[in-house]
Design a protein around this motif. Structure first.
Motif, short mmCIF file in Angstrom:
data_model
loop_
_atom_site.label_atom_id
_atom_site.label_comp_id
_atom_site.label_asym_id
_atom_site.label_seq_id
_atom_site.Cartn_x
_atom_site.Cartn_y
_atom_site.Cartn_z
N VAL A 54 0.85 -1.19 0.00
CA VAL A 54 0.00 0.00 0.00
C VAL A 54 0.88 1.24 0.00
O VAL A 54 1.90 1.30 0.70
CB VAL A 54 -0.94 0.01 1.22
N SER A 55 0.45 2.21 -0.76
CA SER A 55 1.19 3.47 -0.84
C SER A 55 1.03 4.26 0.45
O SER A 55 0.12 3.99 1.25
CB SER A 55 0.66 4.31 -2.01
N PRO A 56 1.89 5.24 0.70
CA PRO A 56 1.63 6.18 1.80
C PRO A 56 0.30 6.88 1.60
O PRO A 56 -0.12 7.12 0.46
CB PRO A 56 2.81 7.16 1.70
N ARG A 57 -0.37 7.23 2.68
CA ARG A 57 -1.68 7.87 2.58
C ARG A 57 -1.54 9.35 2.24
O ARG A 57 -0.65 10.04 2.73
CB ARG A 57 -2.45 7.71 3.89
N LEU A 58 -2.46 9.79 1.42
CA LEU A 58 -2.52 11.21 1.03
C LEU A 58 -3.80 11.79 1.64
O LEU A 58 -4.90 11.39 1.27
CB LEU A 58 -2.53 11.35 -0.49
N THR A 59 -3.65 12.72 2.58
CA THR A 59 -4.81 13.32 3.24
C THR A 59 -5.26 14.55 2.46
O THR A 59 -4.49 15.50 2.28
CB THR A 59 -4.47 13.70 4.69
N ALA A 60 -6.51 14.52 2.02
CA ALA A 60 -7.05 15.63 1.22
C ALA A 60 -7.36 16.82 2.11
O ALA A 60 -8.05 16.68 3.13
CB ALA A 60 -8.31 15.17 0.49
N ASP A 61 -6.86 17.97 1.74
CA ASP A 61 -7.14 19.23 2.43
C ASP A 61 -7.95 20.10 1.47
O ASP A 61 -7.41 20.76 0.60
CB ASP A 61 -5.83 19.91 2.82
N ILE A 62 -9.28 20.07 1.62
CA ILE A 62 -10.18 20.76 0.70
C ILE A 62 -10.67 22.06 1.34
O ILE A 62 -11.27 22.04 2.42
CB ILE A 62 -11.39 19.87 0.34
N LEU A 63 -10.40 23.17 0.69
CA LEU A 63 -10.89 24.47 1.17
C LEU A 63 -12.31 24.66 0.68
O LEU A 63 -12.59 24.54 -0.52
CB LEU A 63 -9.99 25.59 0.65
N PHE A 64 -13.24 24.98 1.61
CA PHE A 64 -14.63 25.18 1.19
C PHE A 64 -15.29 26.25 2.04
O PHE A 64 -14.89 26.52 3.18
CB PHE A 64 -15.43 23.87 1.27
N ALA A 65 -16.28 26.91 1.43
CA ALA A 65 -16.99 28.03 2.07
C ALA A 65 -17.80 27.53 3.27
O ALA A 65 -18.16 26.35 3.36
CB ALA A 65 -17.90 28.71 1.06
N PRO A 66 -18.12 28.45 4.21
CA PRO A 66 -18.87 28.04 5.41
C PRO A 66 -20.25 27.47 5.08
O PRO A 66 -20.89 27.87 4.10
CB PRO A 66 -18.99 29.35 6.20
#
Length: 410
Positions: free
Chosen positions: A227-239
């Protein structure tokens, strides 16, 4: 003199380019899974005067020392390491596949060409094969993921494919969108299996741990995975204001809670009839951080005398935008004291008394008006019987006269 040397050097370079020389191109190192095969990309060159020697008598040998041959293309089933020549030696292609690689096969190898009129050891470039008990870990590109919501995202998973007959199978966790797989070639001619995951970033993907798994099939039918290293998604979104936001009303106060989520974490502000509300003796406000993207705010509104308002707003904002939640706070009446109740009772009594008096007066007036109308009618009838103009009075019946007489006697 310098010009002459330059011309000689150019001439030598041109002659070298036109006249071939012995050389081989192989990778410096290849990692292979134990029990799997390895495909060695290989090409070579010879001096021009040996070009005619490249015929169907040629064979490829792989050696670890000058005396030790581990593979001979002319006897593929009798070698220490079984395999096959997949290249065409007449076209200077010496690509070879070695099967069922084991840890004792982790050595350096060099290529030897043997033809009827040409034998040559290509010692200048050797290949190191490293046999591993477990498969290599796939890699993810990019290594970090920070994008705005709505952005089209592509993440690539790459895994070495040393055995072309058994390339790895790649799977995504989670599978967020479309997947496209290819078998690509590195600069050293080795192969790599790639899988491209394409999706549109959403706030639902925030903090998702994206990974890729490579499953390798061994030649004996068993499998190994990594398994590859994990990539944590950092998604910018409006309130966004969550459905848990609510208000409750009690006898002496009004309580509201407002929870908002956004990345970056938004700020919360309360407004009463368009005016910003801050902490005071009439408004109690408490904020708490739920996590790095969520904030919750509580407000308690007391009911002071004379306070009548109707609209309460919770506003959540960040640099990406803002959103509001409206609460319809119906009129909050002030609390009623004992003195207020007594005053209200006296007021109601007076109003009732006045209504009784007015009704009585209206009844008296109506009675007097009715009596006046009756008297007027009687006088008019009497004047009709004694008409002084000498005109003949219409003949009346006996009953009429009786009635009139009775009326007069009254």
């Amino acid at each position: 003199m310098a010009a002459a040397l330059t011309l000689l050097l150019i001439g030598w370079l041109l002659q070298s380019a036109l006249c071939g020389q012995f050389g081989v191109t192989v990778p410096q190192t290849i990692e292979v899974l134990r029990g799997s095969c390895v495909t060695i990309p290989c090409s070579f060159d010879v001096e021009n005067n040996y070009e005619s020697s490249l015929d169907n008598t040629c064979k490829a040998l792989w050696k670890i020392t000058l005396e030790t041959v581990v593979f001979d293309s002319s006897t593929p089933q009798q070698n220490k390491i079984k395999g096959e020549l997949t290249g065409d030696l007449t076209k200077k292609d010496c690509t070879t596949t070695l099967n069922n690689m084991q840890p004792e096969h982790s050595k350096k190898y060099f290529f030897r060409l043997e033809c009827k009129t040409l034998q040559y050891n290509f010692l200048t470039q050797q290949l190191e094969i490293s046999v591993k008990d477990g498969p290599p870990r796939p890699t993810l590109t990019p290594s970090t993921l920070k994008v705005k919501e709505g952005t089209s995202v592509k993440v690539t998973c790459s895994a070495p494919a040393p055995c072309l007959s058994h390339p790895p199978a790649l799977t995504w966790t989670p599978s967020l969108g479309d997947i496209h797989e290819t078998l690509q070639e590195n600069q050293n001619k080795t192969k790599v299996k790639t899988s491209v995951l394409t999706f549109t970033a959403s706030h639902l993907h925030h903090r998702e741990n994206i990974s890729c798994t490579a499953v390798y099939n061994k030649q004996d039918g068993s499998t190994e995975s990594s398994v590859s290293p994990r990539l944590t998604a950092d998604i910018l979104f409006a309130p966004q204001i969550l459905p848990s936001t609510d208000c409750t009303k009690s006898a002496g106060q009004f309580n509201c809670s407002c929870e908002s989520v956004g990345n970056p974490s938004p700020t919360l502000q309360w407004y009463l009839d368009g005016l910003s509300v801050n902490e005071s003796d009439k408004f109690a406000i408490r904020n708490e951080t739920v996590n790095d993207t969520s904030l919750r705010s509580f407000i308690t509104v007391s009911q002071p005398q004379g306070w009548i308002r109707s609209t309460l707003l919770c506003s959540s904002s960040s640099f990406l935008g803002s959103v509001t939640q409206r609460f319809y706070v119906y009129v909050l009446q002030p609390q009623t004291s004992v003195e207020d109740l007594v005053t209200l009772a006296v007021f109601i009594t007076i109003v009732v008394a006045l209504l009784v008096v007015v009704c009585a007066l209206l009844l008296v007036i109506r009675a007097q008006k009715t009596r006046h109308c009756l008297l007027k009618s009687k006088v008019a009838m009497n004047l009709g019987v004694t008409n002084g103009e000498g005109k003949e009075v219409p003949k009346a019946t006996e009953e009429d006269i009786y009635v009139n007489t009775a009326d007069i006697l009254k």
